[in-house]
Design a protein around this motif. Sequence first.
Motif, PDB file in Angstrom:
ATOM      1  N   VAL A   1       0.949  -1.194  -0.019  1.00  0.00           N
ATOM      2  CA  VAL A   1       0.140   0.077   0.138  1.00  0.00           C
ATOM      3  C   VAL A   1       0.853   1.335  -0.015  1.00  0.00           C
ATOM      4  CG1 VAL A   1      -1.795   1.380   1.274  1.00  0.00           C
ATOM      5  CG2 VAL A   1      -1.735  -1.269   1.328  1.00  0.00           C
ATOM      6  N   VAL A   2       1.104   1.687  -1.311  1.00  0.00           N
ATOM      7  CA  VAL A   2       1.646   3.178  -1.351  1.00  0.00           C
ATOM      8  C   VAL A   2       0.854   4.041  -1.946  1.00  0.00           C
ATOM      9  CG1 VAL A   2       3.634   4.280  -2.436  1.00  0.00           C
ATOM     10  CG2 VAL A   2       4.074   1.914  -1.517  1.00  0.00           C
ATOM     11  N   PRO A   3       0.584   5.496  -1.332  1.00  0.00           N
ATOM     12  CA  PRO A   3      -0.231   6.428  -1.937  1.00  0.00           C
ATOM     13  C   PRO A   3       0.186   6.820  -3.309  1.00  0.00           C
ATOM     14  CG  PRO A   3       0.179   7.003   0.249  1.00  0.00           C
ATOM     15  CD  PRO A   3       1.258   5.644  -0.156  1.00  0.00           C
ATOM     16  N   GLY A   4      -0.761   6.610  -4.374  1.00  0.00           N
ATOM     17  CA  GLY A   4      -0.364   7.176  -5.749  1.00  0.00           C
ATOM     18  C   GLY A   4       0.477   5.864  -6.480  1.00  0.00           C
ATOM     19  N   ARG A   5       0.417   4.426  -5.827  1.00  0.00           N
ATOM     20  CA  ARG A   5       1.000   3.351  -6.709  1.00  0.00           C
ATOM     21  C   ARG A   5       0.226   2.239  -5.986  1.00  0.00           C
ATOM     22  NH1 ARG A   5       5.844   2.842  -9.155  1.00  0.00           N
ATOM     23  NH2 ARG A   5       4.829   1.351  -9.977  1.00  0.00           N
ATOM     24  N   PRO A   6      -0.994   2.044  -6.599  1.00  0.00           N
ATOM     25  CA  PRO A   6      -1.797   0.960  -6.011  1.00  0.00           C
ATOM     26  C   PRO A   6      -1.186  -0.439  -6.793  1.00  0.00           C
ATOM     27  CG  PRO A   6      -2.949   1.949  -7.664  1.00  0.00           C
ATOM     28  CD  PRO A   6      -1.598   2.944  -7.273  1.00  0.00           C
ATOM     29  N   ASP A   7      -0.412  -0.376  -7.321  1.00  0.00           N
ATOM     30  CA  ASP A   7      -0.122  -1.667  -8.226  1.00  0.00           C
ATOM     31  C   ASP A   7       1.485  -2.169  -7.762  1.00  0.00           C
ATOM     32  OD1 ASP A   7       1.081   0.464  -9.419  1.00  0.00           O
ATOM     33  OD2 ASP A   7       1.149  -0.141 -11.493  1.00  0.00           O
ATOM     34  N   LEU A   8       1.747  -2.128  -6.579  1.00  0.00           N
ATOM     35  CA  LEU A   8       3.015  -2.741  -6.194  1.00  0.00           C
ATOM     36  C   LEU A   8       2.784  -3.901  -5.284  1.00  0.00           C
ATOM     37  CD1 LEU A   8       5.076   0.571  -5.337  1.00  0.00           C
ATOM     38  CD2 LEU A   8       5.253  -0.862  -7.393  1.00  0.00           C
ATOM     39  N   TYR A   9       3.806  -4.917  -5.582  1.00  0.00           N
ATOM     40  CA  TYR A   9       3.759  -6.040  -4.593  1.00  0.00           C
ATOM     41  C   TYR A   9       5.020  -6.037  -3.707  1.00  0.00           C
ATOM     42  CZ  TYR A   9       0.604  -8.717  -7.419  1.00  0.00           C
ATOM     43  OH  TYR A   9      -0.445  -9.203  -8.254  1.00  0.00           O
ATOM     44  N   LEU A  10       4.945  -6.556  -2.458  1.00  0.00           N
ATOM     45  CA  LEU A  10       6.177  -6.861  -1.625  1.00  0.00           C
ATOM     46  C   LEU A  10       6.462  -8.133  -1.756  1.00  0.00           C
ATOM     47  CD1 LEU A  10       8.021  -5.436   0.232  1.00  0.00           C
ATOM     48  CD2 LEU A  10       6.405  -6.280   2.205  1.00  0.00           C
ATOM     49  N   VAL A  11       7.826  -8.691  -2.252  1.00  0.00           N
ATOM     50  CA  VAL A  11       7.797  -9.870  -2.344  1.00  0.00           C
ATOM     51  C   VAL A  11       9.064 -10.305  -1.502  1.00  0.00           C
ATOM     52  CG1 VAL A  11       8.734 -11.451  -4.147  1.00  0.00           C
ATOM     53  CG2 VAL A  11       7.274  -9.738  -4.736  1.00  0.00           C
ATOM     54  N   ARG A  12       8.560 -11.219  -0.716  1.00  0.00           N
ATOM     55  CA  ARG A  12       9.808 -11.698   0.295  1.00  0.00           C
ATOM     56  C   ARG A  12      10.526 -12.680  -0.627  1.00  0.00           C
ATOM     57  NH1 ARG A  12       8.713 -13.321   6.508  1.00  0.00           N
ATOM     58  NH2 ARG A  12      10.891 -13.917   6.691  1.00  0.00           N
ATOM     59  N   CYS A  13      11.785 -12.615  -0.455  1.00  0.00           N
ATOM     60  CA  CYS A  13      12.756 -13.622  -0.981  1.00  0.00           C
ATOM     61  C   CYS A  13      13.889 -14.313   0.188  1.00  0.00           C
ATOM     62  CB  CYS A  13      13.476 -12.759  -1.918  1.00  0.00           C
ATOM     63  SG  CYS A  13      12.569 -12.099  -3.270  1.00  0.00           S
TER      64      CYS A  13
END
Length: 129
Positions: free
Chosen positions: A91-103
């Motif tokens: 959840v980033v304001p202005g960027r609703p299309d991001l993933y946090l990928v744990r590696c």
Amino acid sequence: MIVAVAFGLVLIALVAVLVLGASRLTTLSGRVGSFVCGARPVEPVGAIVVAGIAQYGAGRLDWWRAWSLSPRPARSWRRSELELIARSPLVVPGRPDLYLVRCRYQQVDFALTMSPEAYAGLTSWLEAS
């Protein structure tokens, strides 16, 4: 007179650094197989994501810091040892299309941020090994 010359030299050096940085970013982002990708450690919780650009290689994923003049990647992960553990929407304001990928790489956990398209490419690249 000396102050003006010194100021001029500092100004020229500053402009040169900015031009080199912009050129580096343009070159990195224009490479085949590159994508915008932030990175951060999993611990401590709330660690700051460092902006960067990742690029697929033959057997590795290289990651460069966005704001650096280094010609070498800051991180490099071999495909055979890189594991994707989890994915969640970021959840980033202005960027609703991001993933946090744990590696995980060599028993060390870290997180990458990327677009859904970049995530699809990363999973395909890993499965192709």
